[in-house]
Motif scaffolding. Structure first.
Motif, PDB file in Angstrom:
ATOM      1  N   LEU A   1       7.467  -0.602 -11.087  1.00 46.29           N
ATOM      2  CA  LEU A   1       7.141  -2.010 -11.319  1.00 46.29           C
ATOM      3  C   LEU A   1       7.832  -2.897 -10.288  1.00 46.29           C
ATOM      4  CD1 LEU A   1       7.278  -2.219 -15.224  1.00 46.29           C
ATOM      5  CD2 LEU A   1       5.269  -2.616 -13.792  1.00 46.29           C
ATOM      6  N   ARG A   2       9.107  -2.632 -10.035  1.00 46.97           N
ATOM      7  CA  ARG A   2       9.842  -3.452  -9.054  1.00 46.97           C
ATOM      8  C   ARG A   2       9.225  -3.336  -7.663  1.00 46.97           C
ATOM      9  NH1 ARG A   2      14.531  -1.289 -11.975  1.00 46.97           N
ATOM     10  NH2 ARG A   2      15.367  -2.942 -13.322  1.00 46.97           N
ATOM     11  N   SER A   3       8.645  -2.187  -7.348  1.00 42.20           N
ATOM     12  CA  SER A   3       8.040  -2.009  -6.026  1.00 42.20           C
ATOM     13  C   SER A   3       6.782  -2.855  -5.852  1.00 42.20           C
ATOM     14  CB  SER A   3       7.702  -0.530  -5.797  1.00 42.20           C
ATOM     15  OG  SER A   3       6.573  -0.130  -6.569  1.00 42.20           O
ATOM     16  N   CYS A   4       6.246  -3.382  -6.953  1.00 40.13           N
ATOM     17  CA  CYS A   4       5.021  -4.189  -6.900  1.00 40.13           C
ATOM     18  C   CYS A   4       5.293  -5.682  -7.090  1.00 40.13           C
ATOM     19  CB  CYS A   4       4.033  -3.711  -7.970  1.00 40.13           C
ATOM     20  SG  CYS A   4       3.389  -2.045  -7.701  1.00 40.13           S
ATOM     21  N   LEU A   5       6.552  -6.080  -7.013  1.00 38.37           N
ATOM     22  CA  LEU A   5       6.909  -7.482  -7.204  1.00 38.37           C
ATOM     23  C   LEU A   5       7.167  -8.140  -5.855  1.00 38.37           C
ATOM     24  CD1 LEU A   5       9.358  -7.103 -10.236  1.00 38.37           C
ATOM     25  CD2 LEU A   5       6.895  -7.586 -10.276  1.00 38.37           C
TER      26      LEU A   5
ATOM     27  N   SER B   1      -6.447  -9.572  -0.206  1.00 40.11           N
ATOM     28  CA  SER B   1      -5.642 -10.605  -0.857  1.00 40.11           C
ATOM     29  C   SER B   1      -5.935 -10.709  -2.347  1.00 40.11           C
ATOM     30  CB  SER B   1      -5.875 -11.963  -0.190  1.00 40.11           C
ATOM     31  OG  SER B   1      -7.229 -12.360  -0.327  1.00 40.11           O
ATOM     32  N   ILE B   2      -7.055 -10.125  -2.799  1.00 40.71           N
ATOM     33  CA  ILE B   2      -7.359 -10.133  -4.229  1.00 40.71           C
ATOM     34  C   ILE B   2      -6.284  -9.380  -5.003  1.00 40.71           C
ATOM     35  CG2 ILE B   2      -8.737  -8.013  -4.404  1.00 40.71           C
ATOM     36  CD1 ILE B   2      -9.783 -11.387  -5.887  1.00 40.71           C
ATOM     37  N   ASN B   3      -5.585  -8.456  -4.331  1.00 37.55           N
ATOM     38  CA  ASN B   3      -4.498  -7.720  -4.985  1.00 37.55           C
ATOM     39  C   ASN B   3      -3.380  -8.642  -5.458  1.00 37.55           C
ATOM     40  OD1 ASN B   3      -5.783  -5.267  -4.394  1.00 37.55           O
ATOM     41  ND2 ASN B   3      -4.694  -5.031  -2.455  1.00 37.55           N
ATOM     42  N   LEU B   4      -3.282  -9.820  -4.837  1.00 35.41           N
ATOM     43  CA  LEU B   4      -2.153 -10.719  -5.085  1.00 35.41           C
ATOM     44  C   LEU B   4      -2.548 -11.936  -5.908  1.00 35.41           C
ATOM     45  CD1 LEU B   4      -0.664 -10.631  -1.460  1.00 35.41           C
ATOM     46  CD2 LEU B   4      -0.082  -9.156  -3.395  1.00 35.41           C
TER      47      LEU B   4
ATOM     48  N   ALA C   1      -1.191  -5.979  -7.215  1.00 35.02           N
ATOM     49  CA  ALA C   1      -2.040  -5.024  -7.932  1.00 35.02           C
ATOM     50  C   ALA C   1      -2.830  -4.157  -6.960  1.00 35.02           C
ATOM     51  CB  ALA C   1      -2.982  -5.763  -8.879  1.00 35.02           C
ATOM     52  N   HIS C   2      -2.167  -3.661  -5.909  1.00 37.62           N
ATOM     53  CA  HIS C   2      -2.870  -2.780  -4.975  1.00 37.62           C
ATOM     54  C   HIS C   2      -3.239  -1.478  -5.689  1.00 37.62           C
ATOM     55  CE1 HIS C   2       0.626  -0.084  -4.309  1.00 37.62           C
ATOM     56  NE2 HIS C   2       1.339  -1.181  -4.451  1.00 37.62           N
TER      57      HIS C   2
END
Length: 363
Positions: free
Chosen positions: A65-69, A252-255, A283-284
């Motif tokens: 989770l931290r890797s996606c923040l 950019s939709i991932n963000l 949300a990649h």
């Protein structure tokens, strides 16, 4: 005359949505990962005091989770308590200050918001997560959303807000603070790869919620709300509000999910357990947020939901069940949400063809 093809179209579209969801589910079931499924509560715990995550979240899940923040403001504040000498939102944020000083003041306003915002955060916790605690803080006066001036939305038969009117919070500084958050996301988004604009096609709204477990107050902002129709990249007709969009569908939709959390008050005293947070949730497709927190039927558009009790207005997720010539929308809520929705926070340019004039509407 009733359209006799409507039930058939509904059946076909439902079948498409279920097939897509099944496809995602099957692919996930073959994943080599043996991690337990992450939940919204896990995400909030990782953004809470360190002890909360240590005792409640699987360490491997917490690391993923931290890797996606992607933090727009540093997670750990340099000042542990509110600084009474910072700039005022009433008089304009940090006018005349050097860039470094202004940036630090903006950080401080996220970590430790004005007193009126802190009071709202404490109300949410002290009330046991009662949405009424937020509703009672609203001014009862209704403010009509201008019928023609929201960037031409009404001329294209698009209603951006859930209701044709909005309200303000009684404490004006709360309204100013939420406006500040919109502008800060726009200005700092590029630092983490999120190029976002304050427009009716991109970033114009967020959802104020109270977290289920902790009672923590937060806003889940959604950017990239109406991507432009593109036969190859985004072949989805989203109705009137999509017309004229210049938002391109891409990485950019991932963000598109941005999370603000108010400071977390202690339940046993006047102190604070955690400072405020402003973070983009990445949300990649290879990450845990995409895998576990995005519902299967909206993985293509990366939508995280703020609350189970609120049905969404016509928006980016609507194409999943888009019916009857763009007139009827059915939007499904998430099974694993962040908490209880209270109100929508809309920041709209009502200046028409003239100078931009952004105004807040709480709906």
């Amino acid at each position: 005359m009733v359209n006799s093809y409507a039930p058939l179209r509904f059946t076909i579209l439902i079948s498409f949505s279920l097939a897509a969801a099944t496809s995602f589910k099957l692919s996930a079931s073959h994943s080599p990962s043996s991690l337990p499924k992450a939940t919204a509560d896990d995400l909030l715990a990782v953004l809470a005091p360190p002890s909360a995550a240590a005792y409640t979240v699987n360490p491997a899940v917490a690391r993923e989770l931290r890797s996606c923040l992607r933090f727009l403001v540093p997670f750990q504040p340099r000042k542990p308590i509110p600084d009474s000498g910072r700039c005022s939102l009433r008089t304009g944020l940090c006018s005349g200050r050097r860039f470094e000083e202004e940036e630090e003041d903006e950080n401080s306003l996220v970590w430790w918001p004005p007193e009126t915002v802190l009071e709202l955060a404490r109300l949410a916790v002290d009330s046991g997560g009662d949405p009424g605690s937020i509703h009672r803080a609203l001014d009862p006066n209704m403010i009509p959303v201008p019928p023609t001036n929201v960037e031409g939305s009404r001329t294209s038969k698009c209603q951006l807000t859930r209701t044709p009117y909005g309200r303000h919070f009684i404490a004006q500084e709360v309204n100013s603070y939420f406006e500040f958050l919109f502008r800060l996301i726009e200005s700092r988004g590029p630092s983490v790869g999120l190029n976002v604009s304050l427009s009716r096609y991109d970033l114009f709204h967020g959802h104020l919620f109270i977290a289920s477990e902790s009672g923590r107050l937060g806003i889940l902002f959604h950017a990239k709300e109406y991507p432009a129709y593109d036969k190859r990249l985004f072949p989805y007709n989203m109705g009137y509000c999509q017309r004229g969009s210049d938002v391109k569908y891409g990485d950019s939709i991932n963000l598109r999910n941005i999370l603000w959390l108010a400071p977390l008050p202690s339940k046993s005293g006047p102190g604070w357990l955690a400072p405020g947070v402003l973070v983009v949730l990445d949300a990649h497709p290879d990450g845990i947020i995409y895998r576990d927190l995005i519902p299967n039927y909206v993985k293509f558009v990366r939508t995280i939901y703020e609350g189970l009790k609120q049905l969404s207005k016509p928006s980016l997720i609507s194409f999943t069940l888009y019916l009857l010539k763009n007139l009827v929308y059915i939007c499904l809520p998430s099974l694993d949400d962040l908490g209880t929705s209270t109100v929508d926070v809309n920041y709209l340019n009502v200046g028409g063809a003239g100078e931009p004039d952004y105004q807040l509407f709480i709906c």
